[in-house]
Design a protein around this motif. Structure first.
Motif, PDB file in Angstrom:
ATOM      1  N   ASP A  57       0.571  -1.190  -0.120  1.00 49.26           N
ATOM      2  CA  ASP A  57      -0.110   0.008   0.034  1.00 49.26           C
ATOM      3  C   ASP A  57       0.856   1.088   0.058  1.00 49.26           C
ATOM      4  N   PHE A  58       0.306   2.235  -0.534  1.00 50.77           N
ATOM      5  CA  PHE A  58       1.033   3.642  -0.839  1.00 50.77           C
ATOM      6  C   PHE A  58       0.228   4.764  -0.368  1.00 50.77           C
ATOM      7  N   THR A  59       0.908   5.617   0.370  1.00 56.27           N
ATOM      8  CA  THR A  59       0.181   6.905   0.767  1.00 56.27           C
ATOM      9  C   THR A  59       0.723   8.095   0.165  1.00 56.27           C
ATOM     10  N   ALA A  60       1.919   7.992  -0.785  1.00 58.91           N
ATOM     11  CA  ALA A  60       2.437   8.991  -1.658  1.00 58.91           C
ATOM     12  C   ALA A  60       3.017   8.519  -2.778  1.00 58.91           C
ATOM     13  N   SER A  63       8.216   7.432  -7.661  1.00 56.57           N
ATOM     14  CA  SER A  63       8.531   7.386  -8.972  1.00 56.57           C
ATOM     15  C   SER A  63       9.314   6.140  -9.610  1.00 56.57           C
ATOM     16  N   ASP A  64       9.595   5.069  -8.843  1.00 50.14           N
ATOM     17  CA  ASP A  64      10.451   4.045  -9.356  1.00 50.14           C
ATOM     18  C   ASP A  64       9.914   3.191  -8.269  1.00 50.14           C
ATOM     19  N   LEU A  65       9.244   1.862  -8.852  1.00 48.86           N
ATOM     20  CA  LEU A  65       8.840   0.738  -7.959  1.00 48.86           C
ATOM     21  C   LEU A  65       9.882  -0.258  -8.116  1.00 48.86           C
ATOM     22  N   ALA A  66      10.954   0.066  -8.704  1.00 48.44           N
ATOM     23  CA  ALA A  66      12.034  -0.701  -8.702  1.00 48.44           C
ATOM     24  C   ALA A  66      12.506  -1.140  -7.280  1.00 48.44           C
ATOM     25  N   ASP A  67      12.663  -0.267  -6.670  1.00 46.56           N
ATOM     26  CA  ASP A  67      13.236  -0.461  -5.307  1.00 46.56           C
ATOM     27  C   ASP A  67      12.335  -0.688  -4.288  1.00 46.56           C
ATOM     28  N   ASN A  68      11.301  -1.278  -4.692  1.00 49.05           N
ATOM     29  CA  ASN A  68      10.267  -1.521  -3.596  1.00 49.05           C
ATOM     30  C   ASN A  68       9.927  -3.169  -3.627  1.00 49.05           C
ATOM     31  N   ASN A  69       9.882  -3.819  -2.610  1.00 45.91           N
ATOM     32  CA  ASN A  69       9.389  -5.154  -2.670  1.00 45.91           C
ATOM     33  C   ASN A  69       8.061  -5.309  -2.216  1.00 45.91           C
ATOM     34  N   TRP A  70       7.240  -6.522  -2.903  1.00 44.75           N
ATOM     35  CA  TRP A  70       5.982  -6.929  -2.333  1.00 44.75           C
ATOM     36  C   TRP A  70       6.031  -7.644  -0.843  1.00 44.75           C
ATOM     37  N   LEU A  71       4.904  -7.341  -0.221  1.00 44.51           N
ATOM     38  CA  LEU A  71       4.779  -7.722   0.960  1.00 44.51           C
ATOM     39  C   LEU A  71       3.882  -9.023   1.097  1.00 44.51           C
ATOM     40  N   ASN A  72       4.222 -10.085   2.064  1.00 42.56           N
ATOM     41  CA  ASN A  72       3.483 -11.272   2.237  1.00 42.56           C
ATOM     42  C   ASN A  72       2.157 -10.610   3.081  1.00 42.56           C
ATOM     43  N   GLN A 101       3.558   3.228 -16.730  1.00 44.71           N
ATOM     44  CA  GLN A 101       4.202   2.155 -17.390  1.00 44.71           C
ATOM     45  C   GLN A 101       5.936   2.239 -17.144  1.00 44.71           C
ATOM     46  N   HIS A 102       6.514   3.276 -16.984  1.00 48.29           N
ATOM     47  CA  HIS A 102       7.969   3.577 -16.634  1.00 48.29           C
ATOM     48  C   HIS A 102       8.169   4.356 -15.501  1.00 48.29           C
ATOM     49  N   ASN A 128      -1.449  -5.450 -17.777  1.00 51.64           N
ATOM     50  CA  ASN A 128      -0.915  -6.337 -16.638  1.00 51.64           C
ATOM     51  C   ASN A 128       0.768  -6.267 -16.438  1.00 51.64           C
ATOM     52  N   ASN A 129       1.238  -6.311 -15.315  1.00 54.55           N
ATOM     53  CA  ASN A 129       2.542  -6.452 -15.188  1.00 54.55           C
ATOM     54  C   ASN A 129       3.349  -5.480 -16.076  1.00 54.55           C
ATOM     55  N   ARG A 130       2.955  -4.139 -15.877  1.00 52.98           N
ATOM     56  CA  ARG A 130       3.862  -3.012 -16.392  1.00 52.98           C
ATOM     57  C   ARG A 130       4.008  -1.902 -15.620  1.00 52.98           C
ATOM     58  N   THR A 131       3.269  -1.894 -14.435  1.00 50.83           N
ATOM     59  CA  THR A 131       3.394  -0.588 -13.669  1.00 50.83           C
ATOM     60  C   THR A 131       4.876  -0.464 -13.033  1.00 50.83           C
ATOM     61  N   SER A 132       5.476   0.785 -13.206  1.00 50.63           N
ATOM     62  CA  SER A 132       6.737   1.060 -12.734  1.00 50.63           C
ATOM     63  C   SER A 132       6.563   2.553 -11.760  1.00 50.63           C
ATOM     64  N   SER A 133       5.763   3.300 -11.889  1.00 41.75           N
ATOM     65  CA  SER A 133       5.693   4.282 -10.897  1.00 41.75           C
ATOM     66  C   SER A 133       3.898   4.665 -10.510  1.00 41.75           C
ATOM     67  N   ILE A 134       3.859   5.321  -9.477  1.00 42.57           N
ATOM     68  CA  ILE A 134       2.672   5.560  -8.972  1.00 42.57           C
ATOM     69  C   ILE A 134       2.709   7.083  -8.693  1.00 42.57           C
ATOM     70  N   ASP A 135       1.468   7.850  -9.176  1.00 46.67           N
ATOM     71  CA  ASP A 135       1.358   9.114  -9.004  1.00 46.67           C
ATOM     72  C   ASP A 135       0.082   9.380  -8.243  1.00 46.67           C
ATOM     73  N   ILE A 136       0.148   9.890  -6.978  1.00 46.59           N
ATOM     74  CA  ILE A 136      -1.157  10.105  -6.008  1.00 46.59           C
ATOM     75  C   ILE A 136      -1.330  11.585  -6.025  1.00 46.59           C
ATOM     76  N   TRP A 137      -2.507  12.048  -7.217  1.00 45.27           N
ATOM     77  CA  TRP A 137      -2.610  13.533  -7.149  1.00 45.27           C
ATOM     78  C   TRP A 137      -2.620  14.377  -6.098  1.00 45.27           C
ATOM     79  N   CYS A 138      -3.311  14.045  -4.942  1.00 50.32           N
ATOM     80  CA  CYS A 138      -3.562  14.874  -3.834  1.00 50.32           C
ATOM     81  C   CYS A 138      -2.274  15.073  -2.852  1.00 50.32           C
ATOM     82  N   ARG A 139      -1.420  14.420  -3.049  1.00 51.94           N
ATOM     83  CA  ARG A 139      -0.260  14.371  -2.172  1.00 51.94           C
ATOM     84  C   ARG A 139       0.945  15.359  -2.536  1.00 51.94           C
TER      85      ARG A 139
END
Length: 139
Positions: A57-60, A63-72, A101-102, A128-139
């Motif tokens: 989960d994200f609250t902010a 710019s690069d999900l490559a340095d994030n790991n999934w949680l169990n 995508q990038h 599917n399986n192409r997300t590399s960054s997430i932009d949350i507009w209100c933060r």
């Protein structure tokens, strides 16, 4: 008769001091809940239903999900990178969120409004399986 009353008193006293231990509660799975104020990403379709429960989960912005790991399911680290691995999303952050995508918010993208869910990202521009960054507009 006197012995019976005494035995009954002992049994009653023991019952007062008996500790009842409830059965262990089943672990609540984050896949079923995405708490308010968060955007939840899932590695599997339909919020991981019937699949390995890898989520985050994200609250902010990120710019690069490559340095994030999934949680169990138990919040432990999977040591498996999230980059290009998202299959479903829930948005509870209170504003729109865009999956890109990038890294650095480029390439194909899909925007999800507050309280929207999509358990099958294949049918979106992000895919599917192409997300590399997430932009949350209100933060």
């Amino acid at each position: 008769m006197r012995l019976t009353k005494k035995a009954a008193a002992i049994v009653a006293a023991a019952a007062l001091f008996t500790v009842v231990v409830p059965a262990a509660a089943a672990e609540a799975s984050p896949r079923s809940t995405c708490y308010g104020g968060r955007v939840c990403l899932y590695a599997g379709f339909d919020y991981n239903r019937g699949q390995s429960d890898h989520w985050r989960d994200f609250t902010a912005d990120d710019s690069d999900l490559a340095d994030n790991n999934w949680l169990n399911w138990d919040f432990s680290n999977t040591w498996h990178s999230m980059d290009n691995e998202t299959s479903s999303v829930r948005n509870r952050v209170g504003c729109s969120t865009t999956l890109w995508q990038h890294a650095e918010y480029t390439g194909a993208h899909s925007t999800f409004t507050h309280n929207s869910n999509d358990g099958y990202l294949v049918n979106n521009a992000i895919g599917n399986n192409r997300t590399s960054s997430i932009d949350i507009w209100c933060r």
